[in-house]
Scaffold this active site. Structure first.
Site, PDB file in Angstrom:
ATOM      1  N   ASN A  28       0.803  -1.225   0.000  1.00 14.55           N
ATOM      2  CA  ASN A  28       0.000   0.000   0.000  1.00 14.55           C
ATOM      3  C   ASN A  28       0.837   1.277   0.000  1.00 14.55           C
ATOM      4  OD1 ASN A  28      -2.513   1.661   0.564  1.00 14.55           O
ATOM      5  ND2 ASN A  28      -1.352   2.044   2.434  1.00 14.55           N
TER       6      ASN A  28
ATOM      7  N   SER B  88      -4.171   2.086  -8.783  1.00 11.64           N
ATOM      8  CA  SER B  88      -4.965   3.307  -8.961  1.00 11.64           C
ATOM      9  C   SER B  88      -5.644   3.276 -10.320  1.00 11.64           C
ATOM     10  CB  SER B  88      -4.058   4.536  -8.876  1.00 11.64           C
ATOM     11  OG  SER B  88      -4.734   5.710  -9.284  1.00 11.64           O
TER      12      SER B  88
ATOM     13  N   ALA C 281       2.442   5.974 -14.543  1.00 10.84           N
ATOM     14  CA  ALA C 281       3.348   4.923 -15.017  1.00 10.84           C
ATOM     15  C   ALA C 281       3.670   3.935 -13.898  1.00 10.84           C
ATOM     16  CB  ALA C 281       4.636   5.545 -15.551  1.00 10.84           C
TER      17      ALA C 281
ATOM     18  N   LYS D 277       1.813   3.210 -11.337  1.00 11.36           N
ATOM     19  CA  LYS D 277       0.622   2.436 -11.008  1.00 11.36           C
ATOM     20  C   LYS D 277       0.269   1.449 -12.119  1.00 11.36           C
ATOM     21  CE  LYS D 277      -0.081   3.995  -6.934  1.00 11.36           C
ATOM     22  NZ  LYS D 277      -0.076   3.090  -5.764  1.00 11.36           N
TER      23      LYS D 277
ATOM     24  N   TYR E 178       3.411   9.162 -11.912  1.00 11.18           N
ATOM     25  CA  TYR E 178       2.546   8.426 -10.994  1.00 11.18           C
ATOM     26  C   TYR E 178       1.755   7.364 -11.755  1.00 11.18           C
ATOM     27  CZ  TYR E 178      -1.341   7.452  -7.804  1.00 11.18           C
ATOM     28  OH  TYR E 178      -2.273   6.831  -7.011  1.00 11.18           O
TER      29      TYR E 178
END
Length: 231
Positions: free
Chosen positions: A72, A124, A139, A141, A137
């Site tokens: 997480n 995400s 990329a 995820k 970001y």
């Protein structure tokens, strides 16, 4: 946010939980107390492979085994591609993708020693549709999604590997946009009419981790109120 909600929920369900934190020692101690002995935190930087290995090893020793791992830890920062520094790009990949990869690398043998279990990655919607001004970001995820699908086959049948893909969630990570003028527009784009809570995402994670999802692996479960419809 999501991490603390997961710790509380898993403890309520009877699990003994080891969790990581990098900053917020007071909050981590409060979370331990709230879980009444069912949770213990380890200060861990997920970009450091030795610290991640230590966490998994010590959690396994403390609780007698590892059944479930939830990846997480993550960051979300904006940057235009033509203004993004190498350091910004590297940090995003090191935390979001590298942290997930390191945890999975250590958790897989630990879960196998337990006889099998489950891994859940927090990705995400940005990893499925992209996100303007947050390409690094998105990329990171999207790479998590590919990692999940790869490990689902590689680790079967002993370990199921899935992901949740939240949209907007009312946590500290997204407090800026959700606390400002953008909130109304964000809400208008969500068919279910509200922003997700951390508990909404934790519930989905608990489902994927549990035996009720015993025939589910390699899946990306979207938790976004219908704002992004991915096939």
């Amino acid at each position: 946010g999501i991490g603390a909600a997961c710790v509380r929920l898993f403890a309520e369900l009877g699990a003994r939980v080891g969790f990581t934190w990098r900053t917020g020692e007071t909050e981590a101690e409060d979370l331990e107390r709230a879980c009444d002995g069912m949770a213990r935190g380890w200060r861990t930087d997920v970009t450091d492979e030795d610290q991640v290995a230590r966490f998994v090893r010590e959690a396994e020793e403390a609780w007698g085994g590892v059944d479930v791992a939830v990846a997480n830890a993550g960051i979300w920062k904006g940057a235009r591609i033509d203004r993004m520094t190498a350091e910004e790009g590297d940090e995003m990949l090191e935390v979001n993708l590298g942290g997930t990869w390191r945890l999975c690398r250590e958790a897989v043998p630990a879960i196998r020693r337990r006889g099998g279990g489950s891994i859940v990655v927090v990705s995400s919607t940005a990893g499925q549709r992209g996100e303007s001004l947050h390409s690094h970001y998105a990329a990171s995820k999207g790479a998590q999604v590919s990692l999940v699908k790869s490990l689902a086959v590689e680790c079967a049948p002993e370990i199921r590997v899935n992901a949740v893909a939240p949209g907007w969630v009312d946590t500290e990570l997204s407090a800026g946009p959700l606390g400002g003028e953008e909130r109304a527009a964000i809400m208008a784009a969500i068919p279910l009419g509200r922003v997700a809570t951390a508990e909404d995402v934790a519930d989905a994670i608990a489902f994927l981790a549990s035996g009720r999802a015993r025939h589910v692996t390699g899946e990306i479960l979207n938790v976004n109120g219908g704002s992004v419809l991915c096939g």
